[in-house]
Design a protein around this motif. Structure first.
Motif, PDB file in Angstrom:
ATOM      1  N   GLU A 237     -10.259  -8.142  -5.241  1.00 20.33           N
ATOM      2  CA  GLU A 237     -11.685  -7.970  -5.519  1.00 20.33           C
ATOM      3  C   GLU A 237     -12.434  -7.534  -4.264  1.00 20.33           C
ATOM      4  OE1 GLU A 237     -15.389 -10.582  -7.332  1.00 20.33           O
ATOM      5  OE2 GLU A 237     -13.340 -11.329  -7.485  1.00 20.33           O
ATOM      6  N   THR A 238     -12.111  -8.137  -3.132  1.00 20.95           N
ATOM      7  CA  THR A 238     -12.757  -7.780  -1.870  1.00 20.95           C
ATOM      8  C   THR A 238     -12.403  -6.347  -1.473  1.00 20.95           C
ATOM      9  OG1 THR A 238     -12.549 -10.079  -1.195  1.00 20.95           O
ATOM     10  CG2 THR A 238     -13.037  -8.482   0.530  1.00 20.95           C
ATOM     11  N   VAL A 239     -11.138  -6.005  -1.628  1.00 25.53           N
ATOM     12  CA  VAL A 239     -10.696  -4.655  -1.277  1.00 25.53           C
ATOM     13  C   VAL A 239     -11.380  -3.642  -2.183  1.00 25.53           C
ATOM     14  CG1 VAL A 239      -8.690  -3.122  -1.182  1.00 25.53           C
ATOM     15  CG2 VAL A 239      -8.501  -5.467  -0.362  1.00 25.53           C
ATOM     16  N   TYR A 240     -11.502  -3.956  -3.468  1.00 30.17           N
ATOM     17  CA  TYR A 240     -12.142  -3.029  -4.403  1.00 30.17           C
ATOM     18  C   TYR A 240     -13.617  -2.823  -4.056  1.00 30.17           C
ATOM     19  CZ  TYR A 240     -13.758  -0.907  -8.715  1.00 30.17           C
ATOM     20  OH  TYR A 240     -14.321  -0.051  -9.616  1.00 30.17           O
ATOM     21  N   LYS A 241     -14.283  -3.874  -3.636  1.00 33.84           N
ATOM     22  CA  LYS A 241     -15.695  -3.747  -3.261  1.00 33.84           C
ATOM     23  C   LYS A 241     -15.863  -2.834  -2.048  1.00 33.84           C
ATOM     24  CE  LYS A 241     -17.258  -8.127  -5.143  1.00 33.84           C
ATOM     25  NZ  LYS A 241     -17.699  -9.507  -4.843  1.00 33.84           N
TER      26      LYS A 241
ATOM     27  N   ILE B   9       0.870  -1.179   0.000  1.00 35.79           N
ATOM     28  CA  ILE B   9       0.000   0.000   0.000  1.00 35.79           C
ATOM     29  C   ILE B   9       0.909   1.230   0.000  1.00 35.79           C
ATOM     30  CG2 ILE B   9      -1.793   1.270   1.225  1.00 35.79           C
ATOM     31  CD1 ILE B   9      -2.576  -1.411   2.537  1.00 35.79           C
ATOM     32  N   THR B  10       0.642   2.136  -0.919  1.00 33.00           N
ATOM     33  CA  THR B  10       1.439   3.348  -1.031  1.00 33.00           C
ATOM     34  C   THR B  10       0.522   4.552  -0.828  1.00 33.00           C
ATOM     35  OG1 THR B  10       2.824   2.244  -2.666  1.00 33.00           O
ATOM     36  CG2 THR B  10       3.037   4.626  -2.509  1.00 33.00           C
TER      37      THR B  10
ATOM     38  N   VAL C  14      -5.929   3.789  -6.685  1.00 31.61           N
ATOM     39  CA  VAL C  14      -5.626   2.808  -7.733  1.00 31.61           C
ATOM     40  C   VAL C  14      -5.473   1.440  -7.084  1.00 31.61           C
ATOM     41  CG1 VAL C  14      -4.024   2.161  -9.559  1.00 31.61           C
ATOM     42  CG2 VAL C  14      -4.460   4.569  -9.109  1.00 31.61           C
ATOM     43  N   PHE C  15      -6.204   0.465  -7.637  1.00 33.63           N
ATOM     44  CA  PHE C  15      -6.184  -0.894  -7.081  1.00 33.63           C
ATOM     45  C   PHE C  15      -5.450  -1.844  -8.015  1.00 33.63           C
ATOM     46  CE2 PHE C  15      -9.856   0.945  -5.029  1.00 33.63           C
ATOM     47  CZ  PHE C  15      -9.718   0.502  -3.734  1.00 33.63           C
ATOM     48  N   PHE C  16      -4.485  -2.520  -7.476  1.00 35.31           N
ATOM     49  CA  PHE C  16      -3.858  -3.693  -8.079  1.00 35.31           C
ATOM     50  C   PHE C  16      -3.076  -4.343  -6.955  1.00 35.31           C
ATOM     51  CE2 PHE C  16      -1.209  -6.026 -11.206  1.00 35.31           C
ATOM     52  CZ  PHE C  16      -2.257  -6.659 -11.839  1.00 35.31           C
ATOM     53  N   THR C  17      -2.044  -5.099  -7.257  1.00 33.26           N
ATOM     54  CA  THR C  17      -1.297  -5.716  -6.163  1.00 33.26           C
ATOM     55  C   THR C  17      -0.662  -4.646  -5.275  1.00 33.26           C
ATOM     56  OG1 THR C  17       0.648  -5.924  -7.578  1.00 33.26           O
ATOM     57  CG2 THR C  17      -0.806  -7.827  -7.430  1.00 33.26           C
TER      58      THR C  17
END
Length: 167
Positions: A119-123, A82-83, A152-155
């Motif tokens: 996916e859970t974090v994005y929801k 996380i940044t 921004v969501f990714f790894t």
């Protein structure tokens, strides 16, 4: 002037007969050797064609396998980092240490998101925004609110924040 009659002389007859027989033998030897070498080359080319066909089939199998694995893995990507970055701290004349401590405090609030499914974090992105924006930060004797400008969501989750004075 007359050409001598060599056809009557036995030594010349043996010489020409030897040349003819030698020519025939050397021609037969050349054809045999060339045929054997060509057969070896043809066999080698055929083996190489078979190997190429086999390897192309293997490549197709591997590519399909990797496509299937990639599809599975995309569904199971996890948050690895996380940044958090505060971009407008120069506007309020804040020192870098205070800004860094604020970024670290936000990271501390969000550390539970690590190793979670993307996916859970994005929801739950609205909840994450509210957690950050409801936070009041005191820097250099003044109260500031954090405002999420970019998420921004990714790894690697990247969060860009702006500071606003709290009234």
């Amino acid at each position: 002037m007359r050409v001598p009659a060599f056809y009557n002389d036995k030594s010349w007859q043996r010489f020409f007969a030897g040349m003819a027989i030698g020519g025939v033998i050397s021609w037969l030897l050349f054809i045999y050797m060339n045929g054997v070498l060509q057969e070896k080359q043809t066999l080698l080319i055929q083996e190489q064609k078979d190997t190429i066909q086999e390897l192309r089939g293997d490549i197709l199998i591997w590519q399909e396998e990797f496509k299937n694995l990639n599809k599975e893995n995309i569904g199971h990507l996890l948050v690895q980092q996380i940044t958090v970055k505060i971009t407008n701290h120069q506007k309020y004349g804040l020192d870098l240490l205070s800004v860094h401590e604020t970024e670290e405090a936000v990271l501390e609030d969000l550390k539970t998101l690590k190793a979670k499914d993307i996916e859970t974090v994005y929801k739950n992105r609205d909840l994450i925004k509210r957690v950050i924006e409801n936070r009041s930060v005191s820097l250099n004797g003044k109260k500031y609110r954090l405002e999420v400008k970019e998420l921004v969501f990714f790894t690697n989750i990247t969060i860009v924040l702006h500071l606003t004075l709290d009234a």
